[in-house]
Design an enzyme around this catalytic site. Structure first.
Site, PDB file in Angstrom:
ATOM      1  N   CYS A   1      -5.137 -15.683 -36.691  1.00  0.00           N
ATOM      2  CA  CYS A   1      -6.129 -15.469 -35.628  1.00  0.00           C
ATOM      3  C   CYS A   1      -5.567 -14.466 -34.628  1.00  0.00           C
ATOM      4  CB  CYS A   1      -6.484 -16.782 -34.930  1.00  0.00           C
ATOM      5  SG  CYS A   1      -7.640 -17.804 -35.838  1.00  0.00           S
TER       6      CYS A   1
ATOM      7  N   GLY B   1      -7.823 -22.349 -38.257  1.00  0.00           N
ATOM      8  CA  GLY B   1      -8.976 -22.522 -39.138  1.00  0.00           C
ATOM      9  C   GLY B   1      -8.640 -22.878 -40.564  1.00  0.00           C
TER      10      GLY B   1
ATOM     11  N   SER C   1      -8.109 -25.863 -42.085  1.00  0.00           N
ATOM     12  CA  SER C   1      -8.903 -26.962 -42.632  1.00  0.00           C
ATOM     13  C   SER C   1     -10.358 -26.557 -42.831  1.00  0.00           C
ATOM     14  CB  SER C   1      -8.812 -28.186 -41.713  1.00  0.00           C
ATOM     15  OG  SER C   1      -7.486 -28.695 -41.681  1.00  0.00           O
TER      16      SER C   1
ATOM     17  N   GLU D   1     -38.132 -21.779 -60.363  1.00  0.00           N
ATOM     18  CA  GLU D   1     -37.917 -23.135 -60.850  1.00  0.00           C
ATOM     19  C   GLU D   1     -37.194 -23.120 -62.192  1.00  0.00           C
ATOM     20  OE1 GLU D   1     -37.186 -26.035 -60.590  1.00  0.00           O
ATOM     21  OE2 GLU D   1     -39.004 -27.193 -60.206  1.00  0.00           O
TER      22      GLU D   1
ATOM     23  N   ASP E   1      -3.216 -28.508 -47.845  1.00  0.00           N
ATOM     24  CA  ASP E   1      -3.592 -28.129 -46.491  1.00  0.00           C
ATOM     25  C   ASP E   1      -2.482 -28.542 -45.527  1.00  0.00           C
ATOM     26  OD1 ASP E   1      -4.862 -27.415 -44.189  1.00  0.00           O
ATOM     27  OD2 ASP E   1      -6.457 -28.930 -44.297  1.00  0.00           O
TER      28      ASP E   1
ATOM     29  N   ARG F   1       2.861 -27.568 -28.826  1.00  0.00           N
ATOM     30  CA  ARG F   1       3.095 -27.785 -30.256  1.00  0.00           C
ATOM     31  C   ARG F   1       3.074 -26.457 -31.020  1.00  0.00           C
ATOM     32  NH1 ARG F   1      -0.915 -31.221 -34.179  1.00  0.00           N
ATOM     33  NH2 ARG F   1      -0.581 -32.801 -32.550  1.00  0.00           N
TER      34      ARG F   1
ATOM     35  N   HIS G   1     -38.089 -24.531 -55.136  1.00  0.00           N
ATOM     36  CA  HIS G   1     -38.631 -25.553 -56.025  1.00  0.00           C
ATOM     37  C   HIS G   1     -37.654 -26.718 -56.118  1.00  0.00           C
ATOM     38  CE1 HIS G   1     -41.545 -22.452 -57.359  1.00  0.00           C
ATOM     39  NE2 HIS G   1     -40.512 -21.659 -57.144  1.00  0.00           N
TER      40      HIS G   1
END
Length: 716
Positions: free
Chosen positions: A372, A169, A171, A578, A339, A406, A646
């Site tokens: 991960c 994750g 990127s 607004e 990255d 890989r 708004h």
């Protein structure tokens, strides 16, 4: 000048030097002074006093005024008055006489007082500037008059270096981080090593530059720049590692792609601290044997035993880093994100060395590692890779097997962040399961703190975010801006239709998620769109809660009045009000042009940075900053959301979610009767637009809808 020591009734010995007088200028302790002070314990009292007086008289040592003792005035308050009893003159202090104590004053010299060392004193190196917050539109300084980080303020800038195995994750995180920081008006750019690697390995870009040297000065399209270098072999205070350099090389790769959505005008034109010394051997110079001939990019390309590919990957990484540093140092960038996997300790050391060689010790470097642990999330991430550029149009089963191979290649040399970085006081963040857990270490600087604040609110839960302006108001009918008017008859009709349509779309979305969960296959099938993160482990998509947020103005509250509060969580937020027009509140466009012609032209030239004059007047930068907490809360929550707001607020929200260019934030056309739907995805945001049709009182999708610039210089 006050005396350092009080006068004594006995005359000093003839051999004693004269009493020094306090000099009121700041001075830095010399090495001679320090040596004398450090050895004072070995000296007799008279000798120590003599040494200190000598240094002071020569200007090498600064002694501040003697502090008064409790109950005894300082010598500076002394004055001579006659005393009839003694027939002489005595010292009176503070107008109260001298008989405050019967303890005789000491004739011994005071202990020397060491003045704190000042980094900005004369003769020292220039001090490092504090990395305090810079917020465009809200802060101002001599170095940064508009609140933007100055190109000279290197210490306030930041390099973010991604770390992690493929399919973790990285990127996804970098895109969201860059989008958020750019939205906050901090110039941020991503430099993706994988994209450069694919270009070079496929033969579409040069593997290295002529002579293997980095282009500088006019050759690189930027003015020459002096490079600052810290002392050799010294760890820097900002967590870097100095040592022998790596051969530099710049990148002439093509620029990054434009923003996610371009804005077209109505005529169709596009507007677009140190503990150890570390020395590593320098990376090898460019190898002439590496050519831009196409290379196989299967898992074997990433095998550490493939020396030719390894050299190519290392060189591309350094060239991409050089391009990032060009952006930070020469092109006004505030944040550069590298990255790449950067999974080895050697690669990360090389990155730090290159940064310190080119930018000196002040530029902040933040390592950001994505891990991960959740096997389901990892499996989903791997399947998403099958539609990426490396495996597009390939057999999904074969492609997935190659990608797994890989990842195993990377694991052989992978070193997570931790002991080394902590031992060298380097700042880093570990992000586990894209936000489930965050570990932060030695975070320094405003931008790094903003990154942590944003990252702790990540989640991958699928949901929908809806944005619309309020229904037509009575002031809209009259052409007046601002105010707090009620809805017109048409506005009330719009609010009822909006409620029915959102009810319908909420049910449709739940059914769609259940179908996606049921259609998940393993091995993957061509076109498989496995949800990145299911809401439950049994394959059933839970019925999500739905929030409705409005501003605190009547026209926004009334637009959401027909939603059932038992089914929807309705909340009013002042941050969604607004933009306030100050002295021009409640005026028509024509009245503003007539009464405030100069202000009208100023705003027309630069709406983003303009602020309305008068009490409470705001500009778009003010709106961005009060919406910061709203954006972070949207990123944190896992429920559906409808924002009834708004024009200016809708513009700023769309600019964030769609990654619009800065120049488009204040100009994108957001008419009444339009409903925007955004669905966050691992690869970006799905975006659809619905238009309200008063004929059949329903909303219809607008295929191929393009955001356009508005011609209005005044917002309502």
């Amino acid at each position: 000048m006050p005396l350092l020591n009080p006068p004594s009734t006995t005359a000093p010995e003839p051999s004693s030097p004269p009493q020094p007088v306090y000099a009121g200028k700041q001075s830095q302790l010399s090495s001679v002074a320090r040596s004398a002070i450090m050895s004072k314990a070995k000296l007799a009292n008279a000798d120590a006093a003599h040494a200190i007086r000598t240094l002071t008289a020569s200007g090498d040592l600064l002694l501040p005024p003697m502090k008064p003792l409790p109950g005894r005035p300082s010598p500076g308050d002394a004055r001579k008055v006659p005393d009839a009893r003694l027939g002489s003159t005595v010292l009176a202090r503070a107008g109260v006489g001298s008989a405050l104590t019967d303890t005789p004053l000491s004739t011994a010299p005071n202990s020397p007082q060491i003045v704190p060392f000042r980094r900005d004193s004369a003769g020292s190196n220039p001090r490092a500037r504090p990395t305090t917050l810079d917020i465009p539109g809200l802060t101002k300084s001599r170095l940064s008059p508009d609140g933007r980080i100055s190109s000279r303020d290197i210490g306030s800038k930041l390099v973010i270096v991604m770390v992690g195995l493929p399919a973790r994750g990285k990127s996804y995180i970098t895109r969201k981080m860059a989008r958020y920081l750019n939205w906050l008006q901090h110039d941020t750019q991503i430099f993706n090593v994988g994209e450069r690697r694919r270009e070079v390995a496929s033969g579409s870009a040069p593997a290295h530059f002529e002579g293997g040297e980095r282009a500088t000065g006019t050759d690189a399209g930027v003015p020459p720049k002096l490079e600052q270098r810290p002392p050799d072999g010294q760890m820097t205070a900002s967590g870097g590692v100095d040592g022998e350099g790596v051969a530099s090389s710049a990148s002439r790769f093509t620029a990054l792609p434009p923003p996610i959505l371009s804005i077209t005008s109505e005529n169709g034109d596009e507007q677009n601290s140190p503990t150890e010394s570390i020395k590593e051997p320098a990376s090898p110079p460019p190898d002439p044997s590496v050519t831009p001939e196409p290379m196989d990019q299967t898992a074997d390309f990433f095998d550490p035993k493939n020396k030719k590919a390894s050299r190519l990957r290392e060189r591309i990484a350094m060239e991409t880093l050089d391009e990032l540093l060009d952006y930070i140092l020469d092109r006004g960038g505030s944040v550069g994100i590298l990255d790449a996997t950067n999974s080895t300790l050697e690669r990360r050391k090389a990155i730090i060395r290159r940064v310190r060689e080119r930018a000196g010790p002040e530029l902040g470097v933040l390592f950001l590692e994505s891990l991960c642990i959740d096997e389901h999330l990892l499996e989903s991430n791997m399947r998403l890779k099958l539609s990426g550029p490396d495996y597009k149009d390939q057999d999904p089963v074969t492609a997935l097997a190659d990608f797994r191979k890989r990842v195993e290649m990377y694991k052989h040399s992978y070193v997570p962040l931790g002991a080394f970085e902590e031992r060298h006081n380097m700042q880093y963040i570990q992000m586990i399961d894209v936000g489930r857990k965050i570990v932060a270490h030695q975070i320094r600087g405003f931008l790094a703190a903003q990154a942590v604040y944003y990252l702790v609110n990540f989640n991958l839960s699928p949901r929908q975010i809806w944005i619309t302006r309020h229904g037509e108001s009575t002031d809209n009918v009259r052409g007046r801006i601002g105010g707090n008017s009620e809805l017109s008859a048409n506005g009330l009709r719009y609010s009822r239709a909006l409620t029915r349509f959102i009810d319908h779309e909420r049910r449709v979305w739940t059914v769609k998620q259940q179908d996606l969960a049921a259609s998940t296959h393993f091995p993957p099938l061509p076109g498989d769109c496995t949800p990145p993160y299911l809401t439950s482990t049994d394959g059933e998509a839970a019925d999500k809660s739905f929030c409705v947020w409005t501003s605190m103005l009547s026209r926004s509250i009334q637009t959401a009045q027909f939603f059932d509060e038992d089914e929807y969580e309705i909340k009013q937020m002042k941050m969604l009000d607004e933009l306030r027009a100050g002295d021009m509140e409640g005026m028509t466009h024509e009245e503003i042009r007539s009464a405030h012609g100069e202000e009208h032209e100023l705003r027309k030239r630069d709406k983003l940075h303009y602020r309305y004059p008068g009490a409470g007047g705001e500009g778009y930068l003010d709106v961005i900053n009060r919406l910061r907490a709203v954006i972070v809360e949207i990123e944190r929550m896992t429920d559906h959301l409808l924002l009834v707001c708004h024009r200016s607020v809708a513009r700023v929200l769309l600019a964030y979610f769609l990654g619009l260019d800065r120049d488009a934030v204040a100009d994108v056309d957001v008419p009444l009767g339009i409903l925007y739907m955004l669905e966050p995805k691992p690869y970006g945001v799905d975006f659809r637009v619905y238009r309200y049709d008063p004929e059949d009182d329903w909303f219809h999708v607008e295929p191929g809808y393009e955001l356009r610039r508005s011609n209005s210089a005044v917002d309502g």
